[in-house]
Design a protein around this motif. Structure first.
Motif, PDB file in Angstrom:
ATOM      1  N   MET A 133      85.908  48.481  85.707  1.00 45.04           N
ATOM      2  CA  MET A 133      86.430  48.924  84.422  1.00 45.04           C
ATOM      3  C   MET A 133      86.157  47.870  83.354  1.00 45.04           C
ATOM      4  N   ARG A 134      85.935  48.317  82.137  1.00 43.03           N
ATOM      5  CA  ARG A 134      85.749  47.411  81.000  1.00 43.03           C
ATOM      6  C   ARG A 134      86.591  47.916  79.828  1.00 43.03           C
ATOM      7  N   ILE A 135      87.168  46.971  79.092  1.00 45.22           N
ATOM      8  CA  ILE A 135      87.867  47.301  77.857  1.00 45.22           C
ATOM      9  C   ILE A 135      86.990  46.901  76.688  1.00 45.22           C
ATOM     10  N   SER A 136      86.764  47.829  75.780  1.00 43.23           N
ATOM     11  CA  SER A 136      86.049  47.545  74.543  1.00 43.23           C
ATOM     12  C   SER A 136      87.026  47.602  73.388  1.00 43.23           C
ATOM     13  N   VAL A 137      87.135  46.518  72.645  1.00 38.81           N
ATOM     14  CA  VAL A 137      88.036  46.449  71.499  1.00 38.81           C
ATOM     15  C   VAL A 137      87.230  46.674  70.229  1.00 38.81           C
ATOM     16  N   VAL A 138      87.585  47.679  69.468  1.00 38.21           N
ATOM     17  CA  VAL A 138      86.879  48.010  68.237  1.00 38.21           C
ATOM     18  C   VAL A 138      87.712  47.554  67.039  1.00 38.21           C
ATOM     19  N   VAL A 139      87.066  46.788  66.154  1.00 43.96           N
ATOM     20  CA  VAL A 139      87.763  46.220  64.988  1.00 43.96           C
ATOM     21  C   VAL A 139      86.987  46.578  63.726  1.00 43.96           C
ATOM     22  N   PRO A 140      87.424  47.563  62.953  1.00 38.20           N
ATOM     23  CA  PRO A 140      86.767  47.843  61.674  1.00 38.20           C
ATOM     24  C   PRO A 140      87.135  46.774  60.647  1.00 38.20           C
ATOM     25  N   ALA A 141      86.186  46.429  59.792  1.00 41.12           N
ATOM     26  CA  ALA A 141      86.460  45.367  58.811  1.00 41.12           C
ATOM     27  C   ALA A 141      85.656  45.599  57.545  1.00 41.12           C
ATOM     28  N   ARG A 142      86.322  45.497  56.414  1.00 41.97           N
ATOM     29  CA  ARG A 142      85.616  45.522  55.130  1.00 41.97           C
ATOM     30  C   ARG A 142      86.060  44.320  54.310  1.00 41.97           C
ATOM     31  N   ASP A 143      85.145  43.402  54.126  1.00 38.47           N
ATOM     32  CA  ASP A 143      85.421  42.188  53.355  1.00 38.47           C
ATOM     33  C   ASP A 143      86.680  41.483  53.854  1.00 38.47           C
ATOM     34  N   GLU A 144      86.682  41.179  55.150  1.00 37.35           N
ATOM     35  CA  GLU A 144      87.825  40.515  55.792  1.00 37.35           C
ATOM     36  C   GLU A 144      87.452  39.102  56.250  1.00 37.35           C
ATOM     37  N   GLU A 145      86.613  38.422  55.475  1.00 34.69           N
ATOM     38  CA  GLU A 145      86.182  37.074  55.831  1.00 34.69           C
ATOM     39  C   GLU A 145      87.359  36.130  56.048  1.00 34.69           C
ATOM     40  N   GLU A 146      88.438  36.319  55.297  1.00 31.45           N
ATOM     41  CA  GLU A 146      89.579  35.404  55.370  1.00 31.45           C
ATOM     42  C   GLU A 146      90.489  35.692  56.558  1.00 31.45           C
ATOM     43  N   THR A 147      90.431  36.887  57.118  1.00 28.68           N
ATOM     44  CA  THR A 147      91.362  37.251  58.187  1.00 28.68           C
ATOM     45  C   THR A 147      90.702  37.470  59.539  1.00 28.68           C
ATOM     46  N   ILE A 148      89.419  37.786  59.566  1.00 32.57           N
ATOM     47  CA  ILE A 148      88.771  38.183  60.812  1.00 32.57           C
ATOM     48  C   ILE A 148      88.751  37.052  61.837  1.00 32.57           C
ATOM     49  N   GLY A 149      88.687  35.809  61.379  1.00 28.05           N
ATOM     50  CA  GLY A 149      88.676  34.684  62.310  1.00 28.05           C
ATOM     51  C   GLY A 149      89.948  34.606  63.140  1.00 28.05           C
ATOM     52  N   ASP A 150      91.094  34.739  62.482  1.00 26.20           N
ATOM     53  CA  ASP A 150      92.369  34.711  63.205  1.00 26.20           C
ATOM     54  C   ASP A 150      92.499  35.920  64.129  1.00 26.20           C
ATOM     55  N   CYS A 151      92.024  37.064  63.670  1.00 23.70           N
ATOM     56  CA  CYS A 151      92.046  38.270  64.496  1.00 23.70           C
ATOM     57  C   CYS A 151      91.257  38.062  65.783  1.00 23.70           C
ATOM     58  N   LEU A 152      90.053  37.519  65.666  1.00 26.50           N
ATOM     59  CA  LEU A 152      89.188  37.334  66.830  1.00 26.50           C
ATOM     60  C   LEU A 152      89.686  36.213  67.739  1.00 26.50           C
ATOM     61  N   SER A 153      90.297  35.193  67.161  1.00 29.65           N
ATOM     62  CA  SER A 153      90.883  34.133  67.993  1.00 29.65           C
ATOM     63  C   SER A 153      92.006  34.692  68.860  1.00 29.65           C
ATOM     64  N   ALA A 154      92.828  35.552  68.269  1.00 31.16           N
ATOM     65  CA  ALA A 154      93.912  36.169  69.029  1.00 31.16           C
ATOM     66  C   ALA A 154      93.352  37.067  70.129  1.00 31.16           C
ATOM     67  N   LEU A 155      92.294  37.807  69.824  1.00 28.68           N
ATOM     68  CA  LEU A 155      91.676  38.662  70.830  1.00 28.68           C
ATOM     69  C   LEU A 155      91.059  37.833  71.959  1.00 28.68           C
ATOM     70  N   ALA A 156      90.486  36.690  71.623  1.00 30.16           N
ATOM     71  CA  ALA A 156      89.908  35.822  72.653  1.00 30.16           C
ATOM     72  C   ALA A 156      90.996  35.314  73.607  1.00 30.16           C
TER      73      ALA A 156
END
Length: 217
Positions: free
Chosen positions: A1-24
């Motif tokens: 089994m595999r989980i794929s996490v989908v994250v839509p983003a529009r001009d989220e340069e300031e927030t996407i890093g924290d989002c991806l760190s939490a997902l990691a």
């Protein structure tokens, strides 16, 4: 089994890093493989660059619609494995999942649930947006809740496909998908208050009818 996490983003340069760190952090605690797909939709900032630097897959779209962006991300994620072996998790670029979030998704998927509907919590002081918090809490109870959030949702890939997927709407694509899944014969839906996702309390969001819209109403 595999989980794929989908994250839509529009001009989220300031927030996407924290989002991806939490997902990691969550992926490191998950017992099954995890892939993260960021959908950079009509981005004119460095969102895609930040995502690539974090080592995740990036899909570029020009749809200008969160529903279409989520749909494109899932389409990309479903390539490579049978639908029966895939679980789709969804969150948002301005949100941060808890460390046990993906482990929870894996356990729910293994239990036979087809759709997992989670809750959110606002960042910032608990004394802010008290009216929203009170209304939101009124929709939660011991056996579940009434909320649907693209920021905290999981669905079995085969059921996602049977329900027609995320519709390419500018808002409420998560609610439409949930309604379609509920209409499927024998579909199992779980509304869980475990492991809520921390989401932004900003008043100007990207979706026209998301949490930011509700907070500013």
């Amino acid at each position: 089994m595999r989980i794929s996490v989908v994250v839509p983003a529009r001009d989220e340069e300031e927030t996407i890093g924290d989002c991806l760190s939490a997902l990691a952090r969550a992926a490191a605690r998950c017992p099954v493989p995890v892939e993260v797909v960021v959908v950079a939709d009509r981005c004119v900032d460095g969102t895609a660059d930040v995502a690539r630097a974090a080592g995740v897959r990036v899909v570029r779209t020009r749809a200008g619609s969160v529903g279409a962006a989520r749909r494109a991300g899932v389409t990309a994620a479903l390539i490579g494995l049978p639908l029966s072996q895939q679980w789709i998790a969804s969150t948002d670029a301005d949100s941060r999942v808890p460390a046990q979030w993906l482990r929870h998704h894996a356990a729910v998927a293994a239990s036979g649930v087809d759709l997992l509907l989670g809750t959110v919590r606002l960042d910032g002081l608990v004394t802010s947006h008290t009216r929203w918090r009170e209304r939101y809490a009124a929709g939660e109870w011991a056996s579940g809740h009434r909320h649907v959030h693209g920021a905290n949702l999981g669905v079995r890939a085969s059921v996602y496909r049977a329900a027609g997927g995320f519709p390419p709407l500018p808002a409420h694509e998560d609610r439409v998908l949930a309604e379609r899944v509920r209409e499927l014969p024998a579909a199992r839906v779980l509304s869980s208050t475990e492991f809520p996702v921390l989401t932004s309390s900003r008043l100007l969001g990207r979706a026209p009818a998301g949490v930011a819209h509700d907070l500013s109403a």
